[in-house]
Design a protein around this motif. Structure first.
Motif, PDB file in Angstrom:
ATOM      1  N   SER A 121      26.634 -21.024   9.786  1.00 54.53           N
ATOM      2  CA  SER A 121      26.483 -21.805  11.016  1.00 54.53           C
ATOM      3  C   SER A 121      25.615 -21.064  12.029  1.00 54.53           C
ATOM      4  O   SER A 121      25.640 -19.832  12.111  1.00 54.53           O
ATOM      5  N   GLU A 122      24.872 -21.828  12.808  1.00 51.97           N
ATOM      6  CA  GLU A 122      24.036 -21.247  13.863  1.00 51.97           C
ATOM      7  C   GLU A 122      24.883 -20.828  15.049  1.00 51.97           C
ATOM      8  O   GLU A 122      25.732 -21.578  15.528  1.00 51.97           O
ATOM      9  N   LEU A 123      24.631 -19.645  15.533  1.00 47.48           N
ATOM     10  CA  LEU A 123      25.284 -19.195  16.762  1.00 47.48           C
ATOM     11  C   LEU A 123      24.378 -18.212  17.483  1.00 47.48           C
ATOM     12  O   LEU A 123      24.088 -17.127  16.980  1.00 47.48           O
ATOM     13  N   THR A 124      23.906 -18.624  18.640  1.00 42.87           N
ATOM     14  CA  THR A 124      23.240 -17.722  19.572  1.00 42.87           C
ATOM     15  C   THR A 124      24.278 -17.348  20.611  1.00 42.87           C
ATOM     16  O   THR A 124      24.866 -18.226  21.258  1.00 42.87           O
ATOM     17  N   TRP A 125      24.527 -16.080  20.779  1.00 42.70           N
ATOM     18  CA  TRP A 125      25.631 -15.632  21.619  1.00 42.70           C
ATOM     19  C   TRP A 125      25.524 -16.202  23.033  1.00 42.70           C
ATOM     20  O   TRP A 125      24.458 -16.211  23.648  1.00 42.70           O
ATOM     21  N   GLY A 126      26.652 -16.706  23.508  1.00 35.96           N
ATOM     22  CA  GLY A 126      26.733 -17.244  24.851  1.00 35.96           C
ATOM     23  C   GLY A 126      26.225 -18.661  24.998  1.00 35.96           C
ATOM     24  O   GLY A 126      26.307 -19.236  26.085  1.00 35.96           O
ATOM     25  N   VAL A 127      25.736 -19.276  23.923  1.00 34.84           N
ATOM     26  CA  VAL A 127      25.139 -20.611  23.986  1.00 34.84           C
ATOM     27  C   VAL A 127      25.934 -21.568  23.093  1.00 34.84           C
ATOM     28  O   VAL A 127      26.211 -21.270  21.927  1.00 34.84           O
ATOM     29  N   GLY A 128      26.301 -22.720  23.638  1.00 34.83           N
ATOM     30  CA  GLY A 128      26.978 -23.739  22.837  1.00 34.83           C
ATOM     31  C   GLY A 128      28.271 -23.275  22.218  1.00 34.83           C
ATOM     32  O   GLY A 128      28.620 -23.685  21.101  1.00 34.83           O
ATOM     33  N   LEU A 129      29.015 -22.458  22.938  1.00 35.36           N
ATOM     34  CA  LEU A 129      30.242 -21.911  22.366  1.00 35.36           C
ATOM     35  C   LEU A 129      31.308 -22.973  22.131  1.00 35.36           C
ATOM     36  O   LEU A 129      32.229 -22.764  21.329  1.00 35.36           O
ATOM     37  N   ASP A 130      31.186 -24.117  22.808  1.00 32.55           N
ATOM     38  CA  ASP A 130      32.181 -25.172  22.613  1.00 32.55           C
ATOM     39  C   ASP A 130      32.131 -25.759  21.201  1.00 32.55           C
ATOM     40  O   ASP A 130      33.026 -26.489  20.792  1.00 32.55           O
ATOM     41  N   GLU A 149      20.291  -4.422  24.965  1.00 37.04           N
ATOM     42  CA  GLU A 149      21.062  -4.459  26.202  1.00 37.04           C
ATOM     43  C   GLU A 149      21.152  -5.856  26.803  1.00 37.04           C
ATOM     44  O   GLU A 149      22.169  -6.237  27.371  1.00 37.04           O
ATOM     45  N   ASN A 150      20.095  -6.662  26.649  1.00 32.63           N
ATOM     46  CA  ASN A 150      20.127  -7.994  27.255  1.00 32.63           C
ATOM     47  C   ASN A 150      21.029  -8.969  26.512  1.00 32.63           C
ATOM     48  O   ASN A 150      21.203 -10.099  26.948  1.00 32.63           O
ATOM     49  N   THR A 151      21.601  -8.530  25.378  1.00 33.23           N
ATOM     50  CA  THR A 151      22.562  -9.387  24.669  1.00 33.23           C
ATOM     51  C   THR A 151      24.011  -9.025  24.981  1.00 33.23           C
ATOM     52  O   THR A 151      24.927  -9.734  24.547  1.00 33.23           O
ATOM     53  N   PHE A 152      24.234  -7.957  25.729  1.00 32.73           N
ATOM     54  CA  PHE A 152      25.604  -7.476  25.897  1.00 32.73           C
ATOM     55  C   PHE A 152      26.499  -8.493  26.618  1.00 32.73           C
ATOM     56  O   PHE A 152      27.637  -8.736  26.201  1.00 32.73           O
ATOM     57  N   VAL A 153      26.004  -9.072  27.697  1.00 32.86           N
ATOM     58  CA  VAL A 153      26.829 -10.038  28.442  1.00 32.86           C
ATOM     59  C   VAL A 153      27.131 -11.281  27.601  1.00 32.86           C
ATOM     60  O   VAL A 153      28.296 -11.688  27.486  1.00 32.86           O
ATOM     61  N   PRO A 154      26.124 -11.931  26.981  1.00 35.69           N
ATOM     62  CA  PRO A 154      26.450 -13.080  26.142  1.00 35.69           C
ATOM     63  C   PRO A 154      27.321 -12.729  24.935  1.00 35.69           C
ATOM     64  O   PRO A 154      28.135 -13.545  24.499  1.00 35.69           O
ATOM     65  N   LEU A 155      27.171 -11.518  24.401  1.00 32.01           N
ATOM     66  CA  LEU A 155      28.029 -11.105  23.293  1.00 32.01           C
ATOM     67  C   LEU A 155      29.478 -11.014  23.759  1.00 32.01           C
ATOM     68  O   LEU A 155      30.400 -11.490  23.073  1.00 32.01           O
ATOM     69  N   GLN A 157      30.774 -12.630  26.272  1.00 29.93           N
ATOM     70  CA  GLN A 157      31.211 -14.012  26.509  1.00 29.93           C
ATOM     71  C   GLN A 157      31.651 -14.669  25.204  1.00 29.93           C
ATOM     72  O   GLN A 157      32.660 -15.386  25.155  1.00 29.93           O
ATOM     73  N   THR A 158      30.904 -14.400  24.156  1.00 40.23           N
ATOM     74  CA  THR A 158      31.212 -14.980  22.850  1.00 40.23           C
ATOM     75  C   THR A 158      32.529 -14.432  22.316  1.00 40.23           C
ATOM     76  O   THR A 158      33.378 -15.184  21.813  1.00 40.23           O
ATOM     77  N   LEU A 159      32.734 -13.125  22.432  1.00 42.95           N
ATOM     78  CA  LEU A 159      33.984 -12.524  21.989  1.00 42.95           C
ATOM     79  C   LEU A 159      35.171 -13.077  22.770  1.00 42.95           C
ATOM     80  O   LEU A 159      36.221 -13.391  22.200  1.00 42.95           O
ATOM     81  N   GLU A 160      35.000 -13.222  24.071  1.00 42.73           N
ATOM     82  CA  GLU A 160      36.068 -13.769  24.905  1.00 42.73           C
ATOM     83  C   GLU A 160      36.440 -15.175  24.452  1.00 42.73           C
ATOM     84  O   GLU A 160      37.614 -15.554  24.418  1.00 42.73           O
TER      85      GLU A 160
END
Length: 218
Positions: A121-130, A149-155, A157-160
């Protein structure tokens, strides 16, 4: 997660990255993973962190049989394939450009019966998590996904989003730069983290993590 353009590198130590396949034996299966560094860069190479993660999964320290697992930034799919062979129901994810390649590796290394235990499945971190069930996984796997480093916040968010209070997160990584430890510090604001394995030969750490209990505001 990142797709990095191919750059020819003459160092012998990196020559394995340019091989079209990488072969392993895990979970009593011979696995042959296609690699395509020229087309997809780091997303299509088996890195040491993925190998060490599979070694750790084979140790049986984490229950896999019957568990719902998701792999983030899967690349070649080695970790997710091994998790499925060890009994997990696995969602293997990466960004859209890597999915055809990833799916081909899954089909090449899992029998038709076993393929039913894997979804690519497609998953870009922090995007379309629903599109993914909130707190819907028993296990989250990530091998060498902590490096941009620019992926840390969305990563985070994804883990949360993916983790419940009982979800176990396993991260395998090489600590290359200060930013890598910075990510672990960021993660500790929301998760308990402990190092559970270290492969000295490959200089790979495996961290086990789970959500911090909610704060009592009283």
């Amino acid at each position: 997660m990142a797709l990095v353009p191919y750059v020819e590198n003459p160092l012998p130590a990196l020559s394995k990255l340019h091989n079209s396949t990488a072969q392993f034996r895990f979970a009593n299966h011979d696995l042959r993973l296609a690699q395509d560094w020229r087309k997809l860069g780091v997303a299509a190479v088996v890195w040491d962190a993925a190998v060490v993660m599979c070694m750790y999964l084979e140790m049986g320290k984490v229950t896999l049989k019957g568990k719902a697992a998701i792999e983030l930034g899967a690349g070649t799919g080695l970790v997710g394939i091994v998790a499925a062979l060890l009994g997990a129901q696995v969602t293997i994810t990466d960004r859209a450009p890597a999915l055809d390649f990833l799916s081909a590796n899954v089909k090449a290394n899992l029998s038709p019966d076993s393929q039913g235990s894997v979804v690519v499945s497609e998953l870009t971190w922090g995007v379309g998590l629903d599109r993914y069930p909130a707190e819907g996984f028993d296990l989250v796997l990530g091998a060498d996904i902590v490096y941009l480093e620019n992926t840390f916040v969305p990563l985070l968010q994804t883990l949360e989003h993916l983790c419940s209070d009982t979800t176990v997160v396993l991260l395998a990584c090489k600590i290359r730069y200060k930013r890598d430890t910075d990510f672990l510090s960021m993660m500790k604001q929301h998760f308990v983290i402990e190092e559970v394995y270290y492969d000295k030969q490959r200089d790979i750490h495996v961290y086990k993590s789970w959500k911090l209990p909610p704060k009592n505001d009283l």
